[in-house]
Design a protein around this motif. Structure first.
Motif, short mmCIF file in Angstrom:
data_model
loop_
_atom_site.label_atom_id
_atom_site.label_comp_id
_atom_site.label_asym_id
_atom_site.label_seq_id
_atom_site.Cartn_x
_atom_site.Cartn_y
_atom_site.Cartn_z
N PHE A 366 95.70 23.47 -44.93
CA PHE A 366 94.79 22.57 -45.63
C PHE A 366 94.85 21.17 -45.05
O PHE A 366 93.81 20.52 -44.84
N ILE A 367 96.05 20.69 -44.74
CA ILE A 367 96.21 19.37 -44.13
C ILE A 367 95.55 19.35 -42.76
O ILE A 367 94.86 18.38 -42.38
N ALA A 368 95.73 20.42 -41.99
CA ALA A 368 95.13 20.48 -40.65
C ALA A 368 93.61 20.45 -40.72
O ALA A 368 92.95 19.81 -39.88
N ILE A 369 93.04 21.11 -41.71
CA ILE A 369 91.58 21.10 -41.87
C ILE A 369 91.09 19.69 -42.17
O ILE A 369 90.06 19.24 -41.63
N ILE A 370 91.82 18.95 -43.00
CA ILE A 370 91.42 17.57 -43.31
C ILE A 370 91.43 16.72 -42.05
O ILE A 370 90.47 15.98 -41.77
N TYR A 371 92.49 16.80 -41.28
CA TYR A 371 92.56 16.01 -40.04
C TYR A 371 91.46 16.43 -39.06
O TYR A 371 90.86 15.58 -38.39
N PHE A 372 91.21 17.72 -38.98
CA PHE A 372 90.17 18.19 -38.07
C PHE A 372 88.80 17.66 -38.47
O PHE A 372 88.01 17.24 -37.61
N VAL A 373 88.50 17.66 -39.76
CA VAL A 373 87.19 17.19 -40.22
C VAL A 373 86.98 15.73 -39.84
O VAL A 373 85.93 15.35 -39.30
N PHE A 374 87.97 14.89 -40.08
CA PHE A 374 87.82 13.46 -39.76
C PHE A 374 87.76 13.24 -38.25
O PHE A 374 86.95 12.43 -37.77
N CYS A 375 88.61 13.93 -37.50
CA CYS A 375 88.61 13.74 -36.04
C CYS A 375 87.33 14.26 -35.42
O CYS A 375 86.76 13.62 -34.52
N TYR A 376 86.85 15.40 -35.90
CA TYR A 376 85.60 15.92 -35.35
C TYR A 376 84.43 15.02 -35.71
O TYR A 376 83.49 14.85 -34.90
N ALA A 377 84.45 14.45 -36.91
CA ALA A 377 83.38 13.53 -37.30
C ALA A 377 83.33 12.32 -36.38
O ALA A 377 82.25 11.87 -35.96
N MET A 378 84.50 11.77 -36.03
CA MET A 378 84.52 10.63 -35.11
C MET A 378 84.04 11.04 -33.72
O MET A 378 83.30 10.30 -33.06
N SER A 379 84.46 12.21 -33.27
CA SER A 379 84.03 12.68 -31.96
C SER A 379 82.53 12.93 -31.93
O SER A 379 81.83 12.54 -30.98
N PHE A 380 82.00 13.55 -32.96
CA PHE A 380 80.56 13.81 -33.03
C PHE A 380 79.78 12.51 -33.08
O PHE A 380 78.73 12.36 -32.43
N GLY A 381 80.29 11.54 -33.85
CA GLY A 381 79.62 10.25 -33.91
C GLY A 381 79.58 9.55 -32.57
O GLY A 381 78.56 8.96 -32.19
N SER A 382 80.67 9.63 -31.80
CA SER A 382 80.68 8.99 -30.48
C SER A 382 79.68 9.65 -29.54
O SER A 382 79.02 8.98 -28.75
N GLN A 383 79.55 10.97 -29.62
CA GLN A 383 78.59 11.67 -28.77
C GLN A 383 77.15 11.25 -29.11
O GLN A 383 76.32 11.07 -28.21
N ARG A 384 76.86 11.08 -30.39
CA ARG A 384 75.52 10.67 -30.77
C ARG A 384 75.24 9.23 -30.35
O ARG A 384 74.14 8.89 -29.94
N VAL A 385 76.27 8.38 -30.45
CA VAL A 385 76.09 6.99 -30.00
C VAL A 385 75.81 6.95 -28.50
O VAL A 385 74.92 6.23 -28.03
N GLU A 386 76.57 7.75 -27.73
CA GLU A 386 76.32 7.81 -26.29
C GLU A 386 74.91 8.30 -26.00
O GLU A 386 74.22 7.79 -25.11
N SER A 387 74.47 9.30 -26.75
CA SER A 387 73.13 9.84 -26.54
C SER A 387 72.05 8.82 -26.86
O SER A 387 71.07 8.66 -26.13
N GLU A 388 72.23 8.07 -27.95
CA GLU A 388 71.25 7.07 -28.33
C GLU A 388 71.21 5.91 -27.35
O GLU A 388 70.17 5.30 -27.12
N LEU A 389 72.36 5.60 -26.75
CA LEU A 389 72.41 4.54 -25.75
C LEU A 389 72.01 5.03 -24.36
O LEU A 389 71.94 4.24 -23.42
N SER A 390 71.78 6.36 -24.25
CA SER A 390 71.33 6.97 -23.00
C SER A 390 72.33 6.78 -21.89
O SER A 390 71.97 6.73 -20.72
N PHE A 391 73.60 6.63 -22.20
CA PHE A 391 74.61 6.46 -21.15
C PHE A 391 74.96 7.81 -20.56
O PHE A 391 75.22 8.77 -21.26
#
Length: 398
Positions: A366-391
């Motif tokens: 359960f603890i691992a799932i919580i950490y995974f959700v937050f870490c994946y959310a940050m990683s997904f957000g960075s990918q979308r920011v890169e895509s929007e900036l067209s880098f």
């Protein structure tokens, strides 16, 4: 007079592959790839079968809802839990307004959080937890509807986000009879506070250190270099022990910082050194000609860095910055070694209860799932920011 013939536009061939074509090219392209794919599927089948058999027939998941409150806020007094609810409602207001005003990635994050709140409402948690989740989800939806097409509110919403950090700390701590010292903070609450303050505070400090290491002033350059290399050469756990044990010795008189504040300072200073190196890598990627062009049109050094160099440098190192933020979020687990009960520390204390002994797989999963959700959310957000900036997609503009 010859007639002008119209030329037909010829589109480049499509490089996209359908699912059948992708599977054939990547999994069954040769005879040995076919064998490896079949063996891999067999191993995955038996592993998944064993896991789901354990999860649905043997695991005792009652340990999670029974201890969800302590996992969420540690030893925070139950009669003062309304302060946490106020903070959550305030953040829901800001997030909903931001999603309505800016749309894009913020809207996707808001929808995901709203779906998470809806899931919590229907799960078998305490009634109070489900009520707070329902209220926060409703506030999120209402503020999203209110914020649509309210572009003139952008300045006030940004100010609200800036003020949310100190107001959150003040609200959770309280005053007078309602004071809750940081020694009572724990669980996911403490983990998120340590991570949020560390990530937000280390960024400007890291930028200043990166600029200082590239400074033309020898004193500034050497001080920044010594700091960065010294901190990066020492393990984080050593710095946490120094902040917990040695720092109080040098404090004047009766003035003492509690363990949570000391952990925040150590995490910020430690992460800032790595952030500085990430930013310095981006600064080195900017051609010197851009700095010279900015100076030629009369821009001062601060304006050149603020408006010309730093935006491009930070955009180039978004993956490294987010990677450092994810690492810091996971490094908060080390504070349990110096006596702070973060999410991992609370999990250990739960397993020390005779009623829940032997349930390590359920709790740690359960603890691992919580950490995974937050870490994946940050990683997904960075990918979308890169895509929007067209880098990195051939459309890098200055």
């Amino acid at each position: 007079m010859e007639e002008l013939t119209s030329t037909q536009e010829v589109k480049p061939p499509s490089t996209k592959k359908g699912p059948v074509k992708w599977v054939k090219d990547n999994l069954f392209s040769t005879w040995y790839n076919t064998i490896l794919t079949c063996l891999g599927f067999v191993v995955l089948f038996f592993a998944a079968k064993s896991f789901f058999t354990w999860a649905f027939t043997q695991a005792q998941w009652a340990v999670i809802p029974a201890n969800l409150q302590i996992l969420s806020m540690g030893a925070y007094p139950l009669e003062q839990a309304w302060k946490i609810a106020v903070v959550i409602y305030g953040l829901a207001v800001l997030l909903g307004l931001s999603a309505g005003i800016w749309n894009g990635l913020i809207r996707q994050i808001t929808v995901a959080i709203g779906c998470l709140g809806a899931i919590i409402v229907i799960l078998p948690f305490y009634v109070s937890i489900r009520e707070h989740a329902l209220i926060a989800t409703v506030i999120l939806a209402v503020c999203f509807a209110i914020g649509r097409n309210r572009d003139h509110w952008k300045r006030w919403v940004i100010i609200g986000w800036v003020l949310s950090f100190p107001l959150t700390m003040i609200t959770l701590h309280g005053f007078g009879a309602n004071t809750v010292t940081t020694t009572h903070w724990g669980g996911l609450l403490l983990t998120l506070i340590l991570a949020a303050i560390g990530i937000v505070a280390c960024f400007p400090l890291g930028v200043l250190l990166a600029l200082g290491r590239r400074s033309q002033l020898p004193a500034v350059r050497w001080v920044s270099t010594v700091y960065i290399e010294t901190i990066r050469g020492v393990p984080l756990i050593t710095l946490l022990f120094m902040g917990s044990i040695l720092l109080p010795i040098f404090m004047p008189g009766d003035f003492q910082l509690d363990k949570v504040i000391r952990a925040m300072v150590v995490l910020t200073l430690f992460s800032a050194s790595y952030m500085a190196e990430n930013v310095r890598g981006g600064l080195q990627a900017i051609p010197q000609g851009q700095v010279e062009a900015a100076q030629a049109v009369g821009l001062t050094y601060p304006k050149t860095m603020l408006f010309i160099v730093l935006p491009q440098a930070l955009r180039a190192v978004i993956p490294a910055i987010v990677g450092q933020s994810i690492a810091l979020f996971k490094d908060t687990t080390l504070v349990s070694i110096v006596g702070l009960l973060d999410l991992l520390g609370i999990a250990r204390s739960i397993l020390g209860n005779p009623n829940w002994q032997g349930l390590q797989p359920e709790v740690y999963l359960f603890i691992a799932i919580i950490y995974f959700v937050f870490c994946y959310a940050m990683s997904f957000g960075s990918q979308r920011v890169e895509s929007e900036l067209s880098f990195g997609h051939g459309n890098v503009g200055i």
